[in-house]
Structures are given as structure tokens and as C-alpha cells.
Design a protein around this motif. Structure first.
Motif: not given
Length: 256
Positions: A114-125
């Protein structure tokens, strides 16, 4: 889709600096595979949009004509848990694409395919984690030496103390000696403390090359120059006393 932390076999961290102008604008991609005894690692850093700049303009900003970097190899397994833990605690934004502000997007793959893609809301972390990881690669590849600081205290209250501190990002360990005696130090806590070290302004005209002997507090940032607190180190922001944070941080390193 959010994959289970314990099932993840691969992570990709892709960064774009967005509208940052050249020669600073760049992208990087980190690909890691979690093997039995190590973290299989690929890193590519590419500086972008430099076609319209002269060589002088690039060099004047402290860069070279060939700042791109590639690495393929292994990092210690100690990096697996922090990466997986950050993934497990990540909140995901609703964004499908990175905007002009740039940032990080993540791809994860698990043992079921399985593959999951996304843009994290905690990008700075994720950006902080990526920078630490890149520093680890630089150490492993001998591009850079581990960060080495020295701190000297000579006061009536604390006595005479000489701290020799080395941050090893490759192994996520701190080598700390105080007056020649090895002392335990937590990697994350020490890294947080060192974040304050680079906030003040250091006046190199007042710095000395010789190791200090007089009363006071002094720090050597690894470049051979000793800066004295109260004379050559100044807070840039009156609302935040980074100088005191540095002193208290080193004091905590000497606590049992």
C-alpha cells in the motif's frame, strides 16, 4: 490513507523551497528503506533557477558553482524509529499541491504494498527532521565533521568548568566531556538547547583565539574563536534572552 507505523517499509521526503530566489532556491528528495540492520538511504539535493545568475552573484552569497549533492548508502538503524514516529504523529493537510511557499510532501509504502501520499500539516517538523537527516548523511559521507562546541565557565558560584560537546547526527548521539570526564546527554534535548546558541550576534572583533583563563562565561563555536558573554555576545531580539538560555542549558548538562 495513513499507514500503520509498524508496517512501513519505505519513506520518501520531497522538498521544494518554493518562491525563494536563486541561488538559495533548491529541492531535495530523501528516499529511505528500513532494512534489518540499517536505513537504506538515497539523497539528492538540487539547486534551481541559477541560469540567470553570474558566477560572481552565486559566489558572493557563499555558494559554489556545483552545490548539488547526491548520496547512496546506509545510515545507522537508530534513524528508523524517529522517522516512523514522526510519520505516526503527523497530521495531514487537505492540500494536494505545494504552493509558492514550498515545503515537504511525503510518500509512504508498507509491507503490503500500500502507498500513501500527503502534505503534512506539521510541515515544519518534517523540515527539521529532514535537515537533521541530511546532516547525518553529510557526516557519514565525510562532507562535514560533527558539530563541536566548547564552553568555559570560571565563576565563584560554579567554579571552573570546561565543556567539550560534539553532536553526532549520524548516530544521534552526544559526546560530552566536562573537565575531561565523560557525561551522558540526551540527543534531542541537547539539540534543542543548541538552537539558542545561534540566535545571538557574535562580535568577532572582540573574540580571542587563546583559551580564556579569566573569570566569566565563554563559548567557542568550533571555529577556534572564544566569545565572552557580556562583552561579545548580544541578543538580537530584546524580547527573547537567548544568552541566558545558553547559560542555563549548559548548566543543565552538568546536573546529575
Amino acid at each position: 490513507m495513513h499507514l500503520k507505523k509498524e508496517d512501513i517499509t519505505r519513506l520518501e521526503i520531497e522538498f521544494d523551497s518554493g518562491s525563494v530566489p536563486p541561488p538559495f532556491s533548491h529541492t531535495f528528495k530523501i528516499r529511505v528503506g528500513f532494512e534489518k540492520g540499517f536505513v537504506n538511504t538515497q539523497l539528492e539535493i538540487t539547486y534551481t533557477h541559477r541560469e540567470g545568475l553570474t558566477e560572481e552573484e552565486i559566489l558572493d552569497e557563499g555558494f559554489t558553482m556545483n552545490d548539488d549533492f547526491q548520496y547512496k548508502g546506509e545510515l545507522p538503524k537508530v534513524w528508523e524509529e524517529p522517522l516512523k514516529e514522526l510519520y505516526a504523529s503527523t497530521r495531514w493537510s487537505n492540500k494536494k499541491y505545494l504552493g509558492d511557499e514550498g515545503g515537504i510532501k511525503i510518500l509512504a509504502k508498507d509491507l503490503h504494498g500500500k502507498i500513501a501520499r500527503g502534505i503534512p500539516a506539521n510541515n515544519e517538523d518534517w523540515q527539521h527532521m529532514a535537515q537533521d537527516f541530511i546532516q547525518a548523511v553529510y557526516e557519514i559521507s565525510n562532507r562535514e565533521l560533527p558539530l563541536n562546541l566548547q564552553y568555559y565557565v570560571n565563576t565563584k558560584e560554579e567554579g571552573e568548568l570546561f565543556y567539550d560537546l560534539k553532536m553526532k547526527f549520524a548516530t544521534r548521539k552526544v559526546d560530552l566531556e566536562i573537565n575531561g570526564q565523560k557525561k551522558e546527554a540526551d540527543f534531542e534535548a541537547t539539540k534543542h538547547m543548541l538552537g539558542f546558541v545561534y540566535l545571538p550576534d557574535y562580535d568577532y572583533e572582540l573574540a580571542k583565539e587563546a583559551k580564556p583563563t579569566k573569570r566569566g562565561h565563554y563559548i567557542n563555536l568550533g571555529d577556534g574563536f572564544w566569545h565572552e558573554f557580556g562583552k561579545g555576545i548580544f541578543n538580537l531580539d530584546d524580547s527573547f534572552d537567548a544568552v541566558s538560555k545558553i547559560k542555563s542549558g549548559f548548566r543543565k548538562l552538568n546536573q546529575p
